[in-house]
Design an enzyme around this catalytic site. Structure first.
Site, PDB file in Angstrom:
ATOM      1  N   ASP A  40       4.869  -1.449  -4.595  1.00  0.00           N
ATOM      2  CA  ASP A  40       6.087  -2.511  -4.886  1.00  0.00           C
ATOM      3  C   ASP A  40       7.334  -1.993  -5.617  1.00  0.00           C
ATOM      4  O   ASP A  40       7.871  -2.239  -6.332  1.00  0.00           O
ATOM      5  CB  ASP A  40       5.351  -3.340  -6.160  1.00  0.00           C
ATOM      6  CG  ASP A  40       4.619  -4.526  -5.326  1.00  0.00           C
ATOM      7  OD1 ASP A  40       4.479  -4.526  -4.224  1.00  0.00           O
ATOM      8  OD2 ASP A  40       4.120  -5.533  -6.348  1.00  0.00           O
ATOM      9  N   CYS A  78       1.962  -6.149   0.592  1.00  0.00           N
ATOM     10  CA  CYS A  78       1.129  -4.819   0.398  1.00  0.00           C
ATOM     11  C   CYS A  78       0.211  -4.740   1.689  1.00  0.00           C
ATOM     12  O   CYS A  78       0.107  -3.858   2.670  1.00  0.00           O
ATOM     13  CB  CYS A  78      -0.021  -5.323  -0.712  1.00  0.00           C
ATOM     14  SG  CYS A  78       0.908  -4.746  -2.155  1.00  0.00           S
ATOM     15  N   HIS A 134      -7.019  -2.086  -0.302  1.00  0.00           N
ATOM     16  CA  HIS A 134      -6.497  -3.436   0.055  1.00  0.00           C
ATOM     17  C   HIS A 134      -6.393  -3.672   1.559  1.00  0.00           C
ATOM     18  O   HIS A 134      -5.523  -4.364   2.035  1.00  0.00           O
ATOM     19  CB  HIS A 134      -4.952  -3.326  -0.497  1.00  0.00           C
ATOM     20  CG  HIS A 134      -4.622  -5.064  -0.892  1.00  0.00           C
ATOM     21  ND1 HIS A 134      -3.395  -5.339  -1.292  1.00  0.00           N
ATOM     22  CD2 HIS A 134      -5.376  -6.084  -0.982  1.00  0.00           C
ATOM     23  CE1 HIS A 134      -3.331  -6.485  -1.547  1.00  0.00           C
ATOM     24  NE2 HIS A 134      -4.721  -7.103  -1.342  1.00  0.00           N
ATOM     25  N   ASN A 287       6.252  -1.999   0.353  1.00  0.00           N
ATOM     26  CA  ASN A 287       7.277  -3.041   0.487  1.00  0.00           C
ATOM     27  C   ASN A 287       8.520  -3.094  -0.475  1.00  0.00           C
ATOM     28  O   ASN A 287       8.300  -2.265  -1.362  1.00  0.00           O
ATOM     29  CB  ASN A 287       6.536  -4.524   0.358  1.00  0.00           C
ATOM     30  CG  ASN A 287       5.688  -4.608  -0.827  1.00  0.00           C
ATOM     31  OD1 ASN A 287       4.506  -4.543  -0.666  1.00  0.00           O
ATOM     32  ND2 ASN A 287       6.280  -4.755  -1.884  1.00  0.00           N
TER      33      ASN A 287
END
Ligand SMILES: *[C@@H]1O[C@H](CO)[C@@H](O)[C@H](O)[C@H]1NC(C)=O
Ligand SMILES: *[C@@H]1O[C@H](CO)[C@@H](O)[C@H](O)[C@H]1NC(C)=O
Ligand SMILES: *[C@@H]1O[C@H](CO)[C@@H](O)[C@H](O)[C@H]1NC(C)=O
Length: 542
Positions: A40, A78, A134, A287
């Protein structure tokens, strides 16, 4: 006769040479690969893009001595970005194109996909991930150790608290910090970014010296945490920042500083282990930044439009660079179009693999293009097609088409902070003496002050146009000349209907090749309350 003997002798020498190459230390031939993924992080958060508000000397030192990727694209969120990094494919081709993976969702990155560490393992690499995964933990087979990594310390899900390591999502709460398959209870209270740093340094120091190393450092920073403490950072670091008024931004800056320290520690460890000069370091965000309170965060993509999870440049154009003494052109700003899916073939090639054998991927091997500063073979990037949210975007050459938008258009604006663009606020002397700079100096790779300032100026995106004509992608597709209007202020759709038509057709081609999103409803049986308040591979127990 004499001639023949000498030819035979040459042949023999050549065979001996081949044998010696084959038998010598593999790691001396194949580069070590360190991939540092920030979570992020916005385009305007690092100080190598022109704002001195948050000083990131270790990142900057590497960036300026390597290649700053100024037209580098990631996906807006993500899980899709991580899937593209690991598979070399667009998320529409793996079913990962919609939203993120949740801890209680019974799915993962499809098991038939071959991942980057699996490709590298076949080339002799030892593979380690420190940080966030993730890409699925529904069952053990989806987790890092089953997907090509030899070790893992970090969370399985998308975010957690940086001190207590609890993750709250979808109304469920549980501990999420793993060491391999085990819960890492012993790390309770230790700041996640520092845990990641220490583990990374340990891996470098204790590596098997007869194998090349792939180290994937997947920071949780600067992703926000749980609502009770969205931006956790050590108080002493926050207190040391006196140039940022906004408390959230100040805590964000402290989180980012720990990530920057981490880079310094890793580069220093590589230098001390005498393997820095045979390493490739890639830095990337996953991202664009969640700005202005999006996700309770305080990132900045200024002057780019939009935020994380939107298809505007602020969601897609990533902060990133590549560094390696093996690159022939260095200390440059790249304007080559590059996508996160390109890392798999690029690194596979750099590791000694033959990238031409990689079939069915969307990524392109960029090694020679970067190393020799050639024109990018990539003229097109599919940013995403999300048929659930009804949004898609594509760039071909200088044109970008945006169709539909997320959040009903609520995050389609431009958000600050702009930061501090005054050149005299940039601590150039501190930059040139940070840990990374000292390590670079030891291998004669530290750029000059003059060069740093010149590159920093070139890497800064500025926009003169201000919302010349508005566009609403919810009603009609918007077209931008992204090369000349990186801030997406001037919608040219009415002016160039044929280009709109061409890009729309290309989107339809991609749509026809996409597979259905793999998202599944939350499975209550995955609730951590059933597993001693821990996020776990619940699918193995039901
Ligand atoms: C180190 O790597 C070599 C080469 O792959 C391997 O033969 C050896 O068993 C490894 N050593 C350890 C301790 O894993
Ligand atoms: C930049 O900073 C210097 C030193 O603090 C100051 O003297 C100068 O006025 C600033 N320039 C601008 C354009 O704000
Ligand atoms: C893609 O195809 C699906 C199924 O045919 C359709 O529902 C969707 O609207 C299409 N999306 C785009 C962007 O054309």
């Amino acid at each position: 006769m004499k001639l023949e003997t000498s030819n035979k002798f040459k042949k023999l020498l050549f065979i001996l040479f081949l044998i010696s190459v084959k038998c010598s230390d593999a790691s001396a031939l194949q580069p070590n690969i360190i991939f540092i993924l920030a979570d992020d992080l916005g385009f305007n958060d690092v100080s190598f893009h022109g704002s001195s508000q948050i000083f990131t000397p270790n990142l900057d030192a590497l960036a300026f001595s390597g290649i700053i990727l100024n037209r580098y694209y990631v996906t807006p969120i993500c899980t899709p970005s991580r899937s593209a990094l690991m598979t070399g494919k667009y998320p529409i081709h793996t079913g990962m194109q919609h939203a993120v993976l949740y801890g209680a969702e019974p799915r993962g990155l499809p098991l038939h996909e071959k991942l980057l560490p699996e490709y590298l393992r076949a080339l002799g690499y030892s593979n380690h991930i420190v940080g966030k995964w993730h890409l699925g933990s529904y069952k053990r087979v989806y987790t890092p150790l089953m997907r090509g990594f030899d070790s893992h310390v970090g969370p399985w899900t998308g975010h957690h608290d940086y001190f207590d390591h609890y993750a709250m999502e979808k109304g469920m709460t549980g501990l999420d910090m793993r060491r391999g398959f085990d819960v890492a209870y012993d790390l309770h209270g230790r700041y996640t970014t520092d845990v990641i740093t220490d583990e990374a340094v340990n891996i470098i120091n204790n590596r098997n010296t007869s194998q090349p190393l792939f180290l994937y450092v997947a920071h949780t920073a600067v992703h926000s945490s749980n609502p009770y403490s969205p931006l956790p950072a050590p108080d002493a670091t926050v207190a040391g920042i006196n140039n940022i008024e906004d408390y959230n931004r100040r805590k964000f800056a402290a989180m980012l500083q720990h990530l920057d320290f981490s880079v310094g520690e890793i580069v220093e460890a590589l230098a001390q282990a005498k393997i820095l000069s045979n390493s490739i370091i890639v830095f990337s965000t996953d991202n664009g930044g969640p700005a202005a309170g999006f996700n309770l965060n305080a990132a900045s993509n200024f002057p780019l439009r939009g935020v994380k999870n939107t298809l505007w440049e602020g969601g897609l154009r990533g902060a990133g660079f590549i560094w390696s003494p093996h690159l022939n052109s260095r200390e440059i700003i790249s304007e080559q179009m590059i996508h996160i899916s390109d890392w798999l073939p690029t690194l596979y090639h750099a590791a000694g693999g033959d990238a031409s054998i990689l079939r069915d991927i969307d990524g392109i091997n960029m090694w020679d293009v970067l190393s020799e500063n050639l024109q990018s073979p990539r003229s097109e990037i599919l940013h995403n097609i999300d048929n659930i949210w009804g949004s898609s975007a594509i760039t071909i050459d200088k044109w970008k088409l945006v169709v539909g938008t997320n959040y009903n258009g609520q995050w389609d604006g431009w958000y600050g902070p702009e930061g501090d663009r005054n050149v005299s606020s940039y601590f150039i002397n501190d930059l040139l003496t940070c840990k990374t700079a000292r390590a670079l100096k030891s291998i004669q790779m530290l750029p000059t002050t003059h060069k740093v300032l010149k590159l920093r100026n070139e890497a800064t995106v500025t926009c003169s146009q201000k919302d010349v004509n508005t566009c609403n992608p919810l009603t009609k597709p918007c077209l931008f000349d992204i090369l000349n209007d990186p801030c997406e202020s001037s919608n040219l759709a009415d002016k160039f209907p044929n280009i709109v038509k061409t890009l729309t057709e290309r989107l339809l081609d991609f749509n026809a090749s996409s597979i259905a999103p793999g998202n599944l409803p939350i499975d209550e049986r995955g609730n951590p309350i059933f597993f001693d308040h821990t996020w776990t591979n619940f699918g193995d127990f039901i």
